[in-house]
Design a protein around this motif. Sequence first.
Motif, short mmCIF file in Angstrom:
data_model
loop_
_atom_site.label_atom_id
_atom_site.label_comp_id
_atom_site.label_asym_id
_atom_site.label_seq_id
_atom_site.Cartn_x
_atom_site.Cartn_y
_atom_site.Cartn_z
N SER A 1 16.07 -5.11 8.82
CA SER A 1 15.89 -4.57 10.16
C SER A 1 16.29 -5.55 11.25
CB SER A 1 14.43 -4.14 10.37
OG SER A 1 13.56 -5.25 10.19
N ASP A 2 16.00 -6.84 11.05
CA ASP A 2 16.29 -7.81 12.11
C ASP A 2 17.01 -9.06 11.59
OD1 ASP A 2 14.22 -8.84 10.66
OD2 ASP A 2 13.00 -9.40 12.38
N SER A 3 17.52 -9.02 10.36
CA SER A 3 18.22 -10.18 9.82
C SER A 3 19.10 -9.73 8.66
CB SER A 3 17.24 -11.25 9.36
OG SER A 3 16.47 -10.79 8.27
N SER A 4 19.79 -10.66 8.06
CA SER A 4 20.61 -10.37 6.89
C SER A 4 20.71 -11.61 6.03
CB SER A 4 22.02 -9.91 7.31
OG SER A 4 22.70 -10.95 8.00
N LEU A 5 21.06 -11.43 4.77
CA LEU A 5 21.30 -12.56 3.88
C LEU A 5 22.70 -12.41 3.29
CD1 LEU A 5 21.16 -11.70 0.58
CD2 LEU A 5 18.75 -11.43 1.15
N GLN A 6 23.29 -13.55 2.92
CA GLN A 6 24.60 -13.56 2.30
C GLN A 6 24.50 -14.27 0.95
OE1 GLN A 6 24.48 -14.49 5.87
NE2 GLN A 6 24.81 -12.29 6.14
N TYR A 7 25.35 -13.83 0.01
CA TYR A 7 25.30 -14.37 -1.34
C TYR A 7 26.65 -14.13 -2.02
CZ TYR A 7 25.11 -9.57 -3.00
OH TYR A 7 25.43 -8.26 -3.25
N CYS A 8 26.87 -14.81 -3.13
CA CYS A 8 28.07 -14.61 -3.94
C CYS A 8 27.68 -13.92 -5.24
CB CYS A 8 28.74 -15.94 -4.25
SG CYS A 8 30.05 -15.81 -5.49
N PRO A 9 28.20 -12.71 -5.51
CA PRO A 9 27.82 -12.01 -6.74
C PRO A 9 28.15 -12.80 -8.01
CG PRO A 9 28.88 -10.50 -5.21
CD PRO A 9 29.05 -11.88 -4.64
N THR A 10 29.33 -13.40 -8.07
CA THR A 10 29.71 -14.13 -9.28
C THR A 10 28.81 -15.33 -9.51
OG1 THR A 10 32.01 -13.43 -9.16
CG2 THR A 10 31.56 -15.46 -10.38
N CYS A 11 28.55 -16.09 -8.48
CA CYS A 11 27.74 -17.30 -8.62
C CYS A 11 26.25 -17.02 -8.81
CB CYS A 11 27.91 -18.20 -7.40
SG CYS A 11 29.52 -18.97 -7.22
N GLN A 12 25.74 -15.93 -8.23
CA GLN A 12 24.30 -15.77 -8.14
C GLN A 12 23.70 -14.57 -8.85
OE1 GLN A 12 24.77 -16.78 -3.57
NE2 GLN A 12 22.60 -16.76 -4.06
N THR A 13 24.46 -13.51 -9.03
CA THR A 13 23.84 -12.27 -9.57
C THR A 13 24.60 -11.72 -10.77
OG1 THR A 13 25.05 -10.88 -7.99
CG2 THR A 13 22.88 -11.66 -7.32
N GLY A 14 25.34 -12.56 -11.47
CA GLY A 14 26.07 -12.09 -12.64
C GLY A 14 27.14 -11.08 -12.33
N GLY A 15 27.69 -11.14 -11.14
CA GLY A 15 28.74 -10.22 -10.73
C GLY A 15 28.24 -8.91 -10.14
N LYS A 16 26.93 -8.71 -10.12
CA LYS A 16 26.36 -7.46 -9.63
C LYS A 16 26.13 -7.53 -8.12
CE LYS A 16 22.30 -4.48 -10.08
NZ LYS A 16 20.97 -4.31 -10.74
N ALA A 17 26.54 -6.49 -7.41
CA ALA A 17 26.29 -6.41 -5.97
C ALA A 17 24.87 -5.92 -5.74
CB ALA A 17 27.28 -5.47 -5.30
N LEU A 18 24.14 -6.62 -4.87
CA LEU A 18 22.78 -6.21 -4.55
C LEU A 18 22.78 -5.02 -3.62
CD1 LEU A 18 21.27 -9.76 -3.90
CD2 LEU A 18 21.07 -8.39 -5.98
N ALA A 19 21.80 -4.15 -3.75
CA ALA A 19 21.71 -2.96 -2.91
C ALA A 19 21.41 -3.35 -1.47
CB ALA A 19 20.63 -2.03 -3.43
N ASP A 20 22.24 -2.84 -0.57
CA ASP A 20 22.00 -3.02 0.86
C ASP A 20 21.32 -1.75 1.36
OD1 ASP A 20 22.05 -3.32 3.59
OD2 ASP A 20 24.02 -4.25 3.63
#
Length: 286
Positions: free
Chosen positions: A259-278
């Motif tokens: 609602s008032d912020s956002s986070l950034q990440y790399c799917p390959t480095c951090q989530t096994g290639g999976k995109a997190l739900a926005d």
Amino acid sequence: MPELPEVEALRAFLTEHLVGRTVARAMPVAVSVLKTYDPPLSAVEGQAVTAVDRHGKFLDVTVGALHLVTHLARAGWLQWKDQVPAAPPRPGKGPLALRVVLDSGEGFDLTEAGTQKRLAVYVVRDPAEVPGIARLGPDPLGEGFDRAAFAALLAGERRQLKGVLRDQSVIAGIGNAYSDEILHAAKMSPFKLAASLTDDEVNRLYEAMEHTVREAVERSRGVAAGRLKAEKKSGLRVHGRTGEPCPVCGDTIREVSFSDSSLQYCPTCQTGGKALADRRMSRLLK
């Protein structure tokens, strides 16, 4: 938002420029900036500055027997002036919130951009009287904050790592930007539960936090107050870089909006290639 490294750099800058000087005038400009009234702000006038300290993301200027404590919040900043204008500032809709003038004619302005006014100034006899300081957890740069102390903080935490790292009552000084940087360096999902970490993962996260924070502090050391924002941005690898290539693997940096912020990440480095739900974007697409 200024976080631990930038506030630490401001502390060092102000120590050099304020200690030994006398406050001639302290003038509030925005009605919302002062959060205390006893002692009044005018009580620091005519008093000498003896120290500048940092508590998490709070700046603490010791003036005589009092403490002028500032939290810059999301859009606040400190602007140093080698010569403060002679005319008193006029209250209005501009960014100026408070002005401090020294007996030498130098001084600084506290400013805040945007419409949400969260910058806070306190005049207190003891920094612990400031509620935000009283609630602070340990400082990542503090003595005794080792791997064991860090592991004890995470034990039993059923929250996601992103939220835990940003919680000032758990660890003082880390905000939205550096929590993204720490998680990227540790190669961990921001949504991973803190209590689920293995011993090896706790070690990795602790080392990433220590390296990220200390590197940012060193990078900011000696940088003038007016250039700290640009210095912070230039050193960030994932935060604020949605759509750019990851500097480690080349994958596209993704974003999750709140609602008032956002986070950034790399799917390959951090989530096994999976995109997190926005979730915010998902609602817009329905």
